[in-house]
Structures are given as C-alpha cells and as structure tokens.
Design a protein around this motif. Structure first.
Motif, PDB file in Angstrom:
ATOM      1  N   ALA A 196       0.835  -1.265   0.064  1.00 49.54           N
ATOM      2  CA  ALA A 196       0.054  -0.204  -0.023  1.00 49.54           C
ATOM      3  C   ALA A 196       0.974   1.363   0.115  1.00 49.54           C
ATOM      4  O   ALA A 196       0.414   2.259  -0.732  1.00 49.54           O
ATOM      5  CB  ALA A 196      -0.935  -0.034   1.313  1.00 49.54           C
ATOM      6  N   VAL A 197       1.809   1.064   0.991  1.00 52.63           N
ATOM      7  CA  VAL A 197       2.866   2.382   0.772  1.00 52.63           C
ATOM      8  C   VAL A 197       3.614   2.726  -0.392  1.00 52.63           C
ATOM      9  O   VAL A 197       3.626   3.862  -0.918  1.00 52.63           O
ATOM     10  CB  VAL A 197       3.836   2.058   1.985  1.00 52.63           C
ATOM     11  CG1 VAL A 197       4.887   3.227   1.695  1.00 52.63           C
ATOM     12  CG2 VAL A 197       3.158   2.485   3.361  1.00 52.63           C
TER      13      VAL A 197
ATOM     14  N   THR B  96       1.321   4.242  -3.015  1.00 55.06           N
ATOM     15  CA  THR B  96       0.631   5.519  -2.493  1.00 55.06           C
ATOM     16  C   THR B  96       1.903   6.245  -3.041  1.00 55.06           C
ATOM     17  O   THR B  96       1.848   7.414  -3.470  1.00 55.06           O
ATOM     18  CB  THR B  96       0.542   5.617  -1.299  1.00 55.06           C
ATOM     19  OG1 THR B  96      -0.230   4.500  -0.730  1.00 55.06           O
ATOM     20  CG2 THR B  96      -0.474   6.833  -0.885  1.00 55.06           C
TER      21      THR B  96
ATOM     22  N   ALA C 152      -1.787   4.899  -6.468  1.00 53.16           N
ATOM     23  CA  ALA C 152      -2.899   4.967  -5.597  1.00 53.16           C
ATOM     24  C   ALA C 152      -3.027   6.064  -4.523  1.00 53.16           C
ATOM     25  O   ALA C 152      -2.013   6.756  -4.370  1.00 53.16           O
ATOM     26  CB  ALA C 152      -3.075   3.502  -4.760  1.00 53.16           C
ATOM     27  N   GLY C 153      -4.213   6.331  -4.210  1.00 53.42           N
ATOM     28  CA  GLY C 153      -4.141   7.373  -3.065  1.00 53.42           C
ATOM     29  C   GLY C 153      -5.439   7.370  -2.262  1.00 53.42           C
ATOM     30  O   GLY C 153      -6.256   6.088  -2.495  1.00 53.42           O
ATOM     31  N   TRP C 154      -5.886   8.553  -1.474  1.00 55.64           N
ATOM     32  CA  TRP C 154      -7.107   7.958  -0.526  1.00 55.64           C
ATOM     33  C   TRP C 154      -8.146   8.282  -1.604  1.00 55.64           C
ATOM     34  O   TRP C 154      -9.405   8.022  -0.932  1.00 55.64           O
ATOM     35  CB  TRP C 154      -6.915   9.041   0.637  1.00 55.64           C
ATOM     36  CG  TRP C 154      -5.830   8.862   1.361  1.00 55.64           C
ATOM     37  CD1 TRP C 154      -4.814   9.451   1.945  1.00 55.64           C
ATOM     38  CD2 TRP C 154      -5.807   7.398   2.085  1.00 55.64           C
ATOM     39  NE1 TRP C 154      -3.954   8.971   2.585  1.00 55.64           N
ATOM     40  CE2 TRP C 154      -4.290   7.693   2.879  1.00 55.64           C
ATOM     41  CE3 TRP C 154      -6.518   6.274   2.370  1.00 55.64           C
ATOM     42  CZ2 TRP C 154      -3.928   6.376   3.697  1.00 55.64           C
ATOM     43  CZ3 TRP C 154      -5.938   5.226   2.991  1.00 55.64           C
ATOM     44  CH2 TRP C 154      -4.731   5.367   3.637  1.00 55.64           C
TER      45      TRP C 154
ATOM     46  N   VAL D 260      -5.426   0.815  -3.680  1.00 54.63           N
ATOM     47  CA  VAL D 260      -4.707   0.355  -2.245  1.00 54.63           C
ATOM     48  C   VAL D 260      -5.190  -1.091  -2.018  1.00 54.63           C
ATOM     49  O   VAL D 260      -4.145  -1.696  -1.677  1.00 54.63           O
ATOM     50  CB  VAL D 260      -5.034   1.501  -1.126  1.00 54.63           C
ATOM     51  CG1 VAL D 260      -4.522   0.997   0.062  1.00 54.63           C
ATOM     52  CG2 VAL D 260      -4.915   2.867  -1.564  1.00 54.63           C
TER      53      VAL D 260
ATOM     54  N   GLU E  96       4.521  11.574   1.983  1.00 52.56           N
ATOM     55  CA  GLU E  96       3.338  10.446   2.395  1.00 52.56           C
ATOM     56  C   GLU E  96       3.522  10.316   3.967  1.00 52.56           C
ATOM     57  O   GLU E  96       2.497   9.869   4.443  1.00 52.56           O
ATOM     58  CB  GLU E  96       3.417   9.385   1.645  1.00 52.56           C
ATOM     59  CG  GLU E  96       3.248   9.405   0.144  1.00 52.56           C
ATOM     60  CD  GLU E  96       2.160  10.113  -0.221  1.00 52.56           C
ATOM     61  OE1 GLU E  96       0.930   9.858   0.543  1.00 52.56           O
ATOM     62  OE2 GLU E  96       1.876  10.830  -1.042  1.00 52.56           O
TER      63      GLU E  96
ATOM     64  N   SER F 239       0.566  11.009   6.690  1.00 54.78           N
ATOM     65  CA  SER F 239      -0.572  10.412   6.454  1.00 54.78           C
ATOM     66  C   SER F 239      -0.496   8.673   6.622  1.00 54.78           C
ATOM     67  O   SER F 239      -1.296   8.060   6.966  1.00 54.78           O
ATOM     68  CB  SER F 239      -1.280  10.629   5.122  1.00 54.78           C
ATOM     69  OG  SER F 239      -0.517  10.128   4.218  1.00 54.78           O
ATOM     70  N   VAL F 240       0.852   8.422   6.523  1.00 55.46           N
ATOM     71  CA  VAL F 240       1.092   6.876   6.507  1.00 55.46           C
ATOM     72  C   VAL F 240       1.542   6.690   7.634  1.00 55.46           C
ATOM     73  O   VAL F 240       1.190   5.468   8.115  1.00 55.46           O
ATOM     74  CB  VAL F 240       2.369   6.533   5.558  1.00 55.46           C
ATOM     75  CG1 VAL F 240       2.825   5.193   5.836  1.00 55.46           C
ATOM     76  CG2 VAL F 240       2.002   6.780   3.895  1.00 55.46           C
TER      77      VAL F 240
ATOM     78  N   TRP G 182      -1.086   5.099   9.640  1.00 56.92           N
ATOM     79  CA  TRP G 182      -1.540   3.969   9.147  1.00 56.92           C
ATOM     80  C   TRP G 182      -0.871   2.632   9.346  1.00 56.92           C
ATOM     81  O   TRP G 182      -0.899   1.560   9.314  1.00 56.92           O
ATOM     82  CB  TRP G 182      -1.724   4.455   7.570  1.00 56.92           C
ATOM     83  CG  TRP G 182      -2.555   3.501   6.888  1.00 56.92           C
ATOM     84  CD1 TRP G 182      -3.791   3.218   6.847  1.00 56.92           C
ATOM     85  CD2 TRP G 182      -2.033   3.120   5.804  1.00 56.92           C
ATOM     86  NE1 TRP G 182      -3.999   2.425   5.949  1.00 56.92           N
ATOM     87  CE2 TRP G 182      -2.948   2.147   5.216  1.00 56.92           C
ATOM     88  CE3 TRP G 182      -0.419   2.935   5.319  1.00 56.92           C
ATOM     89  CZ2 TRP G 182      -2.734   1.668   4.018  1.00 56.92           C
ATOM     90  CZ3 TRP G 182      -0.712   2.451   3.765  1.00 56.92           C
ATOM     91  CH2 TRP G 182      -1.657   1.646   3.569  1.00 56.92           C
TER      92      TRP G 182
ATOM     93  N   SER H  84      -5.776  -2.544   4.090  1.00 56.92           N
ATOM     94  CA  SER H  84      -6.057  -1.213   3.313  1.00 56.92           C
ATOM     95  C   SER H  84      -7.410  -0.486   3.867  1.00 56.92           C
ATOM     96  O   SER H  84      -7.331   0.826   3.614  1.00 56.92           O
ATOM     97  CB  SER H  84      -6.531  -1.828   1.955  1.00 56.92           C
ATOM     98  OG  SER H  84      -7.397  -2.715   1.997  1.00 56.92           O
TER      99      SER H  84
END
Lengths: 352, 342
Positions: free
Chosen positions: A113-114, A117, A122-124, A130, A184, A187-188, A191, A262
């Motif tokens: 996922a990282v 991104t 991919a993104g939110w 994701v 990133e 935001s990561v 997560w 995810s």
C-alpha cells in the motif's frame, strides 16, 4: 489454553452451547457498537437516538450518519477480517504464534500500500488500488516466508523465526520507500499503527464485499482446516489433499488481511491474539470457532476504538492539549502486549 | 587462521579510505595526508565531518556487535538481538519523546534519557519474564514489550508535525549524517565503563552457553550472570542509540559472522570478532547511505536492515546441516558448531 484436568466423577459444570455463546457475542458487539456511536463529543446518546429515529438537527445527522456509522462499520469489518485471518493462519501453519503480523502478511500489505501510494498509483481518492496493492504485498510477504521455510513448513518454531525475519525485511523496505517519498509520511504514520480516524462510507462499501466473499470462503474451509489442525498425517489418512487445503487457507488469510490493512492499517496483535480467545471460548471445532473468532475480532476492535476515542477525549481535557488522538492501533498493541506477557508467563511457568 | 585478521584489516583500510575520499568534494587518496594536516577547505571537511563520522561508525558498530553477541550467548538464542528485547525501542522512545513534546534538553542529557529508556525497556522485559527465569520467556516477552514501546513511539509520531516527523523517522532508522566530534566524545565515557565489564563477563558467557544446568553445576549463579550480561548489553546499546539511533540488525548479523568465520573459537574470541565485524558492517553500510542517492542521504539503518537480515538468514540456514530437524531458532537447541568439538 490448557485446562486443569478435572477429577473423574466430578460433575461437568453447566456449559453454554455454541449458539448461546455466539448470541452473547452478538450482544457484546451491539454494546460495543452503541458505545462507539455515542462516544464522540457533540451528539450524546439522546442525540444519536433522535437521528436514528428520523428527527434530529442536520449537524447531528451529518455527524452520526456520515462520520460515526461508517467508522463503526469499518472497524467491525476490519476486526472480523483480522480475527478470521489469524485463525486461518494459525490453523494452516499449525503454529499458535502465526499472526498476520509475524508471518510477513501484514508488513507485506503495508509495504504494497505504501509503495503504491508513494508511486502515485493509488491514493486516498482511489482506495481500490490500495486494496489491490496491499493484496499483492501480502502475497509477496507470504510467498517469501513460503520460500524461506522451504522443506521445514511443518516445523512451527522455525516458521515463526523466519516469519519474524521476513517481517523485519519488509518493514525495512517500507521505511526506505517512506524515505524516498517523504511527503506521504504524515498520512502513512497513522496507518502504520492502525487507525479508524476519518473512515467514510466509501471505505465501508469497499471493505464489506471483499470481506464477505473471503469470509464465506474461509467458512467453507472450516472442516478441512479442523482436520489439518490434527496434523498432516491424520489429515492425509482421512483423505484430505493437505497441500491444497493449506494453500487455499493461506490465500484466504492473505486476502482478508490485505482488505483489513487497506481499510484501517496495521492493527497490532488483533490477528495474533483473537484466535487464541476464539479457541478458548469455542473449542477446536473450526465450524463454530471461525464465525466466533470473526465476532470476537469485531467486538475487540469496536470496543478498542470506543475506548481509544474516550481516552483521547480524557487526555485532551486532562492535559489541555489542542489536538491529541490515540489511534486504536496503539490501544490494541498495548493491550495485546500485556496479554502476550500473560501467555509468556504461563509458558515460562509450565514445564518446558 | 592468520588470514582472517588480514582480510578484516584490508577491508577496514579500504572502507576507511572510501569513507574519507569519496563524496563532495572528492579527495584523491594520495592527497589524504596533506589534506588531513592542512587547514584548507578539504582539511576542514575531512577532520570535522568525515573523520568523526568514520570513528562514530566504527564505535557504534563495535558496541552493537558486542552487545548482540552478549545477548545471544546469555539467552542462548540467535534471535536475541537488541531490537527484540525492548532495549533499542526503549532508548529510542527516551530520545524521541522530548523532541516531540518540544522540551528543550541540553545535549549532555540525551544519552542519559536514552539510557533511562533502554533500562526501562530492558527491566520491563525482565520483570515481565520473571527476571531471566527461562530464555524462551525472555524472548517472547521482549517481543511484546518492544511492540508496546513501538506503539508509544508511533503515537508520538502521530502527534508530531511534519518537520519533527521526518527528523524522528530518520533518527528511528539509525543515521550517521551530520554527526561531529561532540557526538563521538559523548560516547567514550560509556565505553570506559562497558569495556572492562565486557572483559570480565566474557568467561561467564562461555559457561552460560552450555545450558542452565551445566552452568549451575560449574558454580555459576545463572540468573545473576544473565542479569549482569543484560545490564552490560544495555550500557553498550543505550549510548549508541542516543547518538545514532537504533541501527538495526547489526547485533544480529555481526555475531553470526563471527561464529561462522571462526567456528572453533570460544566466547571470548567471538566477542572480539563480533565487535570487529559490527564495526565493519556499519562502516561499509554507511558508504551507500552517504553516496547511493547523493546529494540526499539515506539512513544507514535502512541499509543494515535491508542487507543484514537476508545475510543473517542465509548464515542461519547454512550453518544447519541439511535435513536436520532441530530448530536453530529454538531457545532450547544447543548450538551445534561444525568442527567445534575437539
């Protein structure tokens, strides 16, 4: 969970049937959901009830319907997925320490996922990508472990050791990716630890079909997996294609973990400890224990999220801090660590 | 075996030369002596930037390697590394917390904070495991304690703003960039304490690895010895973590290398060689960290983790004879050394 041997002749204590236990858990889940729906600041329990019965002011309605409901549902789905995935892994590898966190599945999913991104794939705003990337990463982690374990797949202790190492390598790779794409990071980080902050209906609509399909597949595997828990030789003697059953279970576990990661990130220790609870409550028959573990996972994550939210409110009021949120993953990790300590103490006290 | 010291020395010389010569500006090898003694721009860069970094890499690596061997021998488990018994994460938490909470600290206090964190992490592990009762319990509890400490760290990182976050993240991976002589001089008082203690405890380590019962039969008070070994490991690890961050997996790889290359030696020789290999590993890993993505520096810990773990796994696998069913990761397996029994 070893139970002390009962002296012969002593009457069996009255036990709840499996159905009653499942019902009790459903009740607990309802309580956890209620707690989660009402824990926030502005609309209290009465306000939430008003909204649910159709009245209520627009702001409260927005908060309840657009923010709290999806958050509660996402944590429910993710908890159930992780509980199922953990039990599948532990049964398929016959290893009580094989949580998704320590078999490379969760670290792999995070890495996937990282990376996606970071590369801008991919993104939110495009959560589908994701999920796909997390899945690919999860399979990568599981595949690495599979390759490393080689001929010694039957040796649980060895597999656990390799799992820890694979997880370490994947976490290192994630760190490098984050260094190359530092934008990133903010935001990561939320997560990496697992948080249900700001989950909306889109997350839920993405999570539930995926989780439902794989959960159904997992339940279909319950009978062969129960056999597999008895050992490869017994399972083969009973006519089970051991390799195929194990492979199918692993695929299910990876898919469930990837979906959960995810959606909410790497929630610590849920996948490792919930199966133990499930086995302790429901026994070794996976046809009951699999749904049971899913329910327990959902209860645990919902309850932990409600507790984390009220804890952050208490901390904000107590410390007079402007912004402070305790991510739910921090709570599950700390509680899980304490539980793991208890398990370790029991093992240390026992013979061997 | 006369070849191994020669090889290590050659490697050391080459890596040190690379560390001093390459970079911006490039200093040709034959001009090194002149540049080191001169006080031009090159001289300043060499003496004030590259030399302290070289020394720090060597010292940090040696400390981590030696600490790794002490832990692995005392707990009789090749996975007993600083990262997995809560010591590294505790020290990192001790350093990162004041940074995030914006408490201003004098530089001299930072190693103390790291030491405090490391001691808390280590003592938590030990207390939870019943003070070294069984090695397996220590390892499992260590995993739990370090996970909890990591969670604390991540909570701090969630609180931090973007700039702090990058600083902390870099630090948490272990980085040698922009370290000066001040950082090096912060390290040596701890070494003055730790090195004599290491020399004193080396013979006991050799006895401990025979197993609890045998060690007891030879008159070693096992629990106390194990506690002492852990304390020494903490004193070795904490100052390094305070200065460079937890450079990952050096404590795992260096002892493996030492054992693999000198299978017939005893704990004392392994201790020395793990320190040597640890220093070399960090020094060698620091070169790609400085140069690979220049002008951006990558943390050295990322490289040791990426390259160290696979290398360590390979060593773990090779050492076991093919088809052996005995798990080498298990805490109860005796360490079978090929050619070690004479």
């Amino acid at each position: 969970m070893a139970r002390a041997p009962r002296p012969t002749g002593a009457p069996e204590p009255a036990r709840l049937g499996a159905a009653a236990k499942l019902g009790l858990l459903l009740g607990l889940l309802a309580v956890a959901l209620c707690a989660q729906m009402t824990v926030g600041r502005s609309p209290g329990a009465a306000g939430v009830w008003e909204v649910l019965t159709g009245s209520g002011e627009p702001t409260a309605r927005h908060i309840v319907v657009q923010l709290r409901m999806p958050r509660a549902l996402v944590s429910l789905g993710a908890g159930a997925s992780l509980g199922l995935a953990g039990l599948l892994l532990q049964s398929a590898l016959r290893n009580p320490l094989a949580g998704p966190e320590v078999t490379g599945v969760t670290p792999g999913a995070v890495l996937g996922a990282v990376t996606a991104t970071g590369l801008g794939l991919a993104g939110w705003e495009s959560p589908t990508a994701v999920v796909v990337a997390a899945c690919a990463g999860g399979f990568l982690g599981a595949g690495l472990l599979w390759l490393l374990a080689g001929r010694e797949k039957g040796d649980p202790e060895q597999t656990a050791v390799y799992g820890v190492l694979v997880s370490a390598v994947l976490a290192g790779l994630t760190a490098v990716v984050l260094l190359v794409a530092p934008g990133e990071l903010g935001s990561v980080v939320q997560w990496l630890i697992g948080s249900t902050e700001g989950r909306v209906w889109e997350h839920w609509s993405l999570l539930w079909p995926w989780a439902l399909v794989w959960a159904a597949a997992a339940c279909a595997l319950a009978a062969p997996l129960t056999l597999l828990r008895c050992g490869d030789d017994q399972a083969t003697a009973a006519g089970l294609a051991v390799g195929r059953a194990r492979g199918a279970a692993l695929v299910c576990a990876v898919a469930l973990t990837a979906g959960a990661v995810s959606a909410v990130g790497a929630l610590g220790f849920v996948g490792l400890l919930v199966p133990h609870l499930g086995l302790a409550v429901f026994g070794a028959d996976l046809r009951v224990t699999l749904p049971g573990a899913a329910l327990i996972g959902a209860v645990v994550v919902c309850g932990a999220d409600a507790a984390a939210q009220s804890l952050s409110r208490l901390l904000v009021e107590g410390l007079d801090a402007g912004r402070l949120t305790v991510p739910v993953g921090a709570l599950t990790t700390c509680v899980g660590a304490v539980l793991l300590l208890v398990v370790a103490r029991r093992q240390g006290a026992g013979p061997g | 075996m006369i070849r191994q010291p020669a090889a290590a020395t050659a490697l050391l010389v080459v890596a040190a030369g690379v560390a001093l010569c390459l970079g911006t500006p490039y200093v040709a090898p034959h001009r090194l002596p002149a540049a080191l003694s001169g006080d031009g721009l090159e001289g300043v860069i060499l003496t004030e930037l590259r030399l302290p970094r070289l020394v720090l890499a060597l010292a940090a690596g040696a400390c981590l390697g030696a600490a790794g061997l002490v832990l692995q021998e005392a707990l009789r488990n090749p996975l007993a590394v600083p990262e997995m018994i809560g010591v590294s994460s505790g020290a990192a938490l001790g350093v990162a917390a004041p940074l995030v909470l914006a408490l201003s600290m004098p530089a001299a206090v930072v190693p103390l904070l790291a030491l405090g964190g490391a001691v808390i992490g280590g003592v938590l592990t030990l207390a939870a495991a019943g003070f070294g009762r069984s090695p397996a319990a220590v390892l499992l509890t260590g995993a739990a304690v370090s996970a909890a400490l990591q969670a604390g760290l991540l909570v701090l990182m969630v609180l931090a703003d973007q700039l702090d976050l990058q600083l902390i993240y870099r630090y948490l991976l272990g980085s040698l960039s922009a370290r000066t002589w001040d950082d090096v001089s912060g390290l040596w008082p701890w070494l003055v304490v730790a090195v004599p203690a290491l020399v004193l405890c080396a013979p006991v380590l050799g006895v401990l690895r025979l197993g609890d019962d045998d060690a007891r039969a030879m008159g070693v008070r096992v629990r106390r010895a194990r506690l002492g070994a852990l304390a020494i490991a903490i004193v070795l690890i904490a100052p390094v973590v305070a200065v460079c961050g937890p450079v990952a997996w050096v404590g795992f790889l260096a002892p493996q290398l030492a054992r693999r290359l000198r299978p017939a030696a005893d704990a004392r020789a392994w201790l020395l060689w793990s320190a040597v290999w640890g220093a070399l590993i960090v020094l060698c890993a620091d070169q790609p960290a400085r140069l690979a993505l220049a002008p951006v520096e990558t943390p050295v810990g990322a490289w040791t983790a990426l390259l160290g773990v696979p290398a360590g796994v390979a060593l773990l696998r090779v050492r076991r004879p093919a088809g052996a069913t005995r798990p080498s990761g298990g805490s109860h397996s005796p360490r079978t050394v090929p050619g070690g029994d004479r």
